[in-house]
Enzyme design. Structure first.
Site, PDB file in Angstrom:
ATOM      1  NE  ARG A 154       1.034   2.452   6.185  1.00 29.45           N
ATOM      2  CZ  ARG A 154       0.610   2.915   7.333  1.00 29.45           C
ATOM      3  NH1 ARG A 154      -0.397   3.770   7.368  1.00 29.45           N
ATOM      4  NH2 ARG A 154       1.206   2.591   8.458  1.00 29.45           N
ATOM      5  CB  CYS A 170     -15.071  -7.931  -4.688  1.00 30.89           C
ATOM      6  SG  CYS A 170     -15.618  -7.189  -6.212  1.00 30.89           S
ATOM      7  CD  GLU A 171     -10.756  -8.678   0.123  1.00 29.57           C
ATOM      8  OE1 GLU A 171     -10.778  -8.729   1.368  1.00 29.57           O
ATOM      9  OE2 GLU A 171      -9.992  -9.314  -0.587  1.00 29.57           O
ATOM     10  N   GLY A 189      12.109   4.606  10.784  1.00 26.80           N
ATOM     11  CA  GLY A 189      11.029   4.203  11.669  1.00 26.80           C
ATOM     12  C   GLY A 189      10.317   5.308  12.419  1.00 26.80           C
ATOM     13  N   PRO A 247      15.279   7.514   7.294  1.00 29.36           N
ATOM     14  CG  PRO A 247      15.145   9.842   7.255  1.00 29.36           C
ATOM     15  CD  PRO A 247      16.125   8.709   7.328  1.00 29.36           C
ATOM     16  NE  ARG A 301       5.627   5.209   8.871  1.00 28.77           N
ATOM     17  CZ  ARG A 301       4.908   4.131   8.547  1.00 28.77           C
ATOM     18  NH1 ARG A 301       3.713   4.277   8.024  1.00 28.77           N
ATOM     19  NH2 ARG A 301       5.375   2.917   8.753  1.00 28.77           N
ATOM     20  CE1 TYR A 344       7.432   1.632   3.495  1.00 27.60           C
ATOM     21  CE2 TYR A 344       6.859   3.308   5.120  1.00 27.60           C
ATOM     22  CZ  TYR A 344       7.796   2.478   4.531  1.00 27.60           C
ATOM     23  OH  TYR A 344       9.087   2.483   4.981  1.00 27.60           O
ATOM     24  CE1 TYR A 385       1.691  -3.389   7.874  1.00 25.13           C
ATOM     25  CE2 TYR A 385       1.107  -1.369   6.725  1.00 25.13           C
ATOM     26  CZ  TYR A 385       1.881  -2.521   6.822  1.00 25.13           C
ATOM     27  OH  TYR A 385       2.818  -2.768   5.865  1.00 25.13           O
TER      28      TYR A 385
END
Ligand code: LLP
Length: 463
Positions: free
Chosen positions: A360, A391-392, A278, A321, A323, A421, A364
């Site tokens: 991400r 398409c967004e 984290g 760990p 990330r 990620y 987030y």
């Protein structure tokens, strides 16, 4: 998610007061070493190089979009974590951040252990030769088939996440005639300062067994009573992309308190605690992550202190760990396609990837940085939003950033800190082909995960 926000900048003055972005860097060509991997630099012509290879050559050989992973940086980070925690602790790399066979081999060579959370990750780990005893198996809903495979392979620990799982794992272990080493994942009731979707130690979520109402103590009672299980410790993971050590300290304190209660009730001192992963990394220059040695010292001080107070033997600590090891080691390279200046707003820069290679930002509200990397430029800063080709309208890679105003189609831009990620959460939305991961080291680049092809898509489509 990161803490940026000081409006300024010479263009599009009328939106600057909304400011989700920082002021443009004094020199847009400068590469902040906080967000770029260690061997990244610019060559004499101004092109970005990694591991001694320029992005132009990488783009030509491997195409775009693509993730370029700085292997020596990855290995150095593994060693930094292992050295910081020393021989009396264990570092488990969290494979969910990014896993491939090459990564498993690097981990093995650098002396790290591996945390997996699915049958697929377990297969990759074993296939690449990670010794089973160095693998921890996680997950809030492991299937019986996955538990069977983990027990059969002889994984070093299974982290139990529910009352049902205590029984399931015990049952499988008994059938195999073994005592499976297990930990119990507890929810310590900490509100980690991070995005709601990646906080995991408050009570109202799906992971772990709560400490607060005596559930965790009950889980320990049940696990100790089952002869298929060898309960070696307690596990806590409070969330992800966290900078403040306070949450980890509270978590460590509560886990040690539980060990003391277990000793008082059962007369056993569990030998291990796992404090999860984290730790945050720098996505932009505003972020200030902790170094592994600071983290190791903070955690081991608190555990030692609490154990002394409770008259417990200090347990062996492990951490997980993901990330913090792989995140900073890679960047995504894109080619600029269309450029759309919206008068009085900002300029939309479309690249040849998007939310399929980096979800991400959409998921987030994550913040990223971006740089023009095929050349330098002295043009004035222009406020941009880097978007993909999906398409967004939520298909945003970098929400607010500055790039030189002379940016043109065909330029290469790179988004740093995409090692964690991004490839592991990549999708085929709009039948996008997931990009390759290319490891770069000492002047050599090699594909470790190849680009998907249209044949790959058609092969799955058997209708
Ligand atoms: N250990 C456990 C039990 C975990 O659940 C996780 C992450 C880790 C370790 C590694 O955490 P790290 O050191 O990488 O923060 N997709 C989200 C992150 C989800 C993290 C899930 N669990 C994101 O892109 O931010």
């Amino acid at each position: 998610m990161s803490r940026s926000a000081h409006p300024a900048g010479p263009r599009h003055a009328d939106v600057l007061t909304e400011g989700h972005y920082s002021a443009p860097a004094a020199d847009l060509n400068a590469l902040d070493e906080k967000v770029w991997s260690r061997t990244v630099t610019r060559d004499a012509d101004g092109a970005l190089t990694v591991g001694g290879i320029t992005v132009a050559r990488l783009a030509e050989e491997f195409g775009t979009p693509a993730y370029f992973l700085d292997e020596s940086d990855f290995r150095a980070r593994c060693r930094a974590w292992a050295d910081a925690f020393g021989p009396d602790a264990d570092v488990f790399y969290a494979g969910k951040a990014f896993l491939s066979r090459a990564v498993v081999r690097w981990l093995k060579e650098e002396g790290l252990n591996l945390d997996v959370c699915s049958g697929g990750e377990l297969t990759t780990a074993l296939d690449a030769g990670m010794p089973a005893e160095r693998i921890a198996f996680h997950g809030n809903n492991k299937t019986v088939a996955e538990i069977e495979r983990a027990v059969e392979a002889g994984v070093g620990r299974i982290v139990l996440d529910s009352f049902q799982e205590i029984v399931r794992v015990a049952h499988v272990a008994r059938r195999h005639g073994v005592r499976q080493r297990v930990q119990i994942r507890v929810t310590v009731g900490v509100e980690a300062h991070t995005h709601e979707f990646i906080a995991t130690a408050h009570e109202d979520q799906k992971f772990g067994i709560a400490l607060a109402d005596g559930q965790a103590a009950e889980a320990v009672r049940r696990a100790l009573a089952l002869d298929g299980l060898d309960l070696i410790g307690v596990h806590s993971h409070i969330g992800s992309q966290i900078f403040d050590m306070a949450g980890f300290e509270v978590s460590a304190r509560r886990v040690v308190q539980l060990l003391a209660e277990i000793r008082d009730e059962h007369g056993v001192e569990l030998p291990e605690i796992d404090l999860g992963g984290g730790l945050g990394i720098a996505y932009t220059s505003e972020d200030d992550p902790r170094e592994p040695h600071e983290i190791a010292k903070a955690l081991s001080d608190i555990v030692t202190r609490e154990c002394e107070a409770a008259k417990l033997r200090t347990p062996r600590i492990s951490v997980e760990p993901g990330r913090a090891i792989v995140g900073p080691t890679a960047f995504t390279l894109y080619e600029v396609g269309t450029i759309k200046p919206l008068e009085g707003l900002r300029t939309y820069v479309s690249v040849d990837g998007g939310m399929s290679d980096n979800i991400r930002t959409a998921l987030y509200d994550a913040e990223y940085s971006v740089a023009l990397v095929s050349r330098t430029s002295d043009a004035e800063p222009m406020l941009v939003r880097v978007v993909g080709k999906h398409c967004e309208s939520g298909d945003i890679v970098v929400k607010d950033a500055f790039l030189p105003a002379d940016l043109a189609p065909g330029d290469l831009i790179a988004v740093p800190a995409t090692g964690a990620y991004c490839r592991s959460m990549a999708s085929n939305y709009n039948h996008a082909l997931r990009p390759p991961v290319v490891a770069v080291r000492d002047g050599e680049a090699r594909v470790i995960v190849r680009r998907e092809t249209e044949e790959d898509l058609l092969r799955l489509d058997v209708g």
